[in-house]
Design an enzyme around this catalytic site. Structure first.
Site, PDB file in Angstrom:
ATOM      1  N   ALA A 255       0.781  -1.236   0.000  1.00 22.06           N
ATOM      2  CA  ALA A 255       0.000   0.000   0.000  1.00 22.06           C
ATOM      3  C   ALA A 255       0.813   1.286   0.000  1.00 22.06           C
ATOM      4  O   ALA A 255       0.312   2.321  -0.440  1.00 22.06           O
ATOM      5  CB  ALA A 255      -0.941   0.005   1.200  1.00 22.06           C
ATOM      6  N   GLY A 258       0.333   5.115  -0.079  1.00 17.57           N
ATOM      7  CA  GLY A 258      -1.063   5.250   0.300  1.00 17.57           C
ATOM      8  C   GLY A 258      -1.954   5.989  -0.672  1.00 17.57           C
ATOM      9  O   GLY A 258      -3.159   6.099  -0.447  1.00 17.57           O
ATOM     10  N   ASP A 277       1.789  -3.274   4.198  1.00 14.47           N
ATOM     11  CA  ASP A 277       3.109  -2.990   3.640  1.00 14.47           C
ATOM     12  C   ASP A 277       4.137  -3.698   4.502  1.00 14.47           C
ATOM     13  O   ASP A 277       3.995  -3.753   5.730  1.00 14.47           O
ATOM     14  CB  ASP A 277       3.412  -1.495   3.560  1.00 14.47           C
ATOM     15  CG  ASP A 277       4.497  -1.217   2.527  1.00 14.47           C
ATOM     16  OD1 ASP A 277       4.140  -0.982   1.350  1.00 14.47           O
ATOM     17  OD2 ASP A 277       5.693  -1.265   2.881  1.00 14.47           O
ATOM     18  N   CYS A 377       5.163  -0.235 -12.101  1.00 16.03           N
ATOM     19  CA  CYS A 377       5.678   0.929 -12.829  1.00 16.03           C
ATOM     20  C   CYS A 377       6.920   0.503 -13.620  1.00 16.03           C
ATOM     21  O   CYS A 377       7.876   1.261 -13.759  1.00 16.03           O
ATOM     22  CB  CYS A 377       5.964   2.099 -11.900  1.00 16.03           C
ATOM     23  SG  CYS A 377       7.114   1.742 -10.554  1.00 16.03           S
TER      24      CYS A 377
END
EC number: 2.1.1.176
Length: 436
Positions: A255, A258, A277, A377
């Site tokens: 997470a 956030g 996390d 990503c």
């Protein structure tokens, strides 16, 4: 210029040189070094200058290295790492930030003296004046990429790789996400205009505002109150990919920091969210983000490894899982240029193994008929389409759901956005449905 201003200018150049030395020569993270350095700088303008210099130097380091090889009579020895970084600090002021030459030269030469190297001040002055006269040698857009990574991206994407290198060499825009219960993008753009901050709404991203130039969050009206958050457009689309019932039970498996969890809760205030996390300190960031944006949300925060379900899962299945997996970060080089300095080829094998463990583990927590959104990503096929294909092959009750073209280019069972497309970061999305 007052004496205090001049002193602050020297201190800013010194701070930037020391951050860069830690990144270049000690393998430290730029983000971590800036986080440790910037709070000690009082003036927000000086903090912004240090940050801008560091990013500019790392992006332009290949050209600056060539220039130094051409202009120095002999290479600087390793013990002069801070002096070399300071020269690059001067280069970035002249070339990228385009500060007045007299101010850039004066502050950088004085910083050389403050570094305890007064005998080198003349050399620094001469090199910077030569840079001012001659400019910098041209280098290819892929010059800063490790050879193994250049080769891999060309293998994965063919001719498109050149556009990836070009886009990744640019500065990323600052994206904001407005909280719809408080405002809307058009209204917020008007609020920014009153402060002479130029911004735009986006035709594809319904909650997004894109700034023409980045500003400190302290200058964003309503930031502290949760009206707006900083989040790239690609990350904002996570909330568009999941279809959620009003009181759905959702797992955000990785997470931190956030932003995606907050966006889901802004869109769906009745969600029951479990945010994990593995890093307890990073989980504190999640808590701060959620407290600022959605203080009344139903959220359970746990510092846990999502792959170790025995340690955290109570056995109640989730309606949806968001797995924003740890990855090579090759899609966000615009924002994290030091990725190219620190990433190693053998990192990818370890990351792929971790991603596979996370997929398998979190899939077990998903109810039949539920959705898992896998995102990274990364730009590497091994972490993205190949990872998802391998998961589908070993998981009989999983099938891919089609995402629209607004999520990027078709890439196996998912979608890949490349850096700079729609002004966004590079990002991969794959939506997986568990058989009923």
């Amino acid at each position: 210029m007052s004496a205090d201003t001049a002193t602050a200018g020297v201190a800013s150049r010194l701070a930037a040189a020391r951050v860069l030395t830690a990144v270049f020569d000690q393998g430290r993270s730029l983000k971590a070094e800036l986080a440790a350095t910037l709070p000690g700088i009082g003036d927000p303008r000086d903090r912004a200058l240090v940050e801008a210099i560091c990013f500019a130097v790392i992006r332009r380091r290949p050209a600056y290295e060539v220039a130094l090889r051409q202009w120095l009579e002999r290479a600087l020895p390793p013990r002069d790492a801070e002096l070399k970084a300071l020269l690059m600090v001067g280069f970035a002021q002249l070339e990228v930030l385009q500060l007045p030459a007299h101010a850039a030269l004066s502050a950088t030469v004085d910083a050389c003296r403050a570094l305890g190297r007064p005998r080198q001040a003349g050399m620094v002055n001469a090199i910077l004046r030569r840079a001012q006269r001659e400019g910098f040698p041209a280098v290819a857009d892929d010059a800063g990429w490790p050879s193994w990574l250049r080769k891999q991206l060309r293998a994965d994407w063919g001719d498109r790789a050149e556009a990836i290198f070009t886009a990744s060499a640019q500065m990323a825009p600052m994206w904001l996400r407005v909280q719809r219960s408080r405002t809307d993008p058009a209204t917020y753009v008007a609020r920014l205009a009153e402060l002479d901050i130029v911004a735009h709404t986006d035709a594809v991203l319904p909650d997004a505002v894109r700034l023409h130039n980045a500003v400190p969050v302290s200058q964003l009206p309503g930031f502290a109150e949760g009206d707006v958050s900083v989040q790239d457009g690609s990350a904002q689309q996570v909330a568009d990919a999941l279809t959620l019932a009003p009181s759905a039970r959702v797992l955000d498996a990785c997470a931190a920091p956030g932003g995606k969890a907050a966006h889901l809760l802004e869109r769906h205030p009745g969600l029951q969210l479990v945010a994990l996390d593995v890093d307890a300190r990073r989980l504190e960031r999640v808590q701060q983000t959620l407290q600022r944006t959605v203080p009344n949300a139903l959220v359970a925060l746990q510092a846990a490894d999502a792959a170790d379900t025995d340690a955290w899962w109570d056995g109640r299945p989730f309606d949806a899982v968001l797995l924003d997996a740890p990855c090579s970060a090759t899609g966000v080089v615009r924002r994290q240029p030091d990725v190219l300095l620190h990433r190693r080829a053998d990192d990818i094998e370890a990351l792929c193994a971790l991603q596979a463990r996370l997929l398998d583990a979190t899939w077990r927590t998903l109810r039949p008929g539920g959705q898992l959104l896998y995102t990274t990503c990364s730009l590497l096929a091994r972490e993205n389409q190949a990872q998802v294909e391998a998961f589908l092959q070993r998981t009989p009750d999983a099938r891919a759901q089609t995402l629209g073209a607004q999520f990027g280019h078709a890439a196996g069972a998912g979608r890949q956005r490349f850096p700079g497309e729609q002004h966004c970061d590079g990002f991969f999305y794959a939506l997986l449905l568990k058989a009923s």
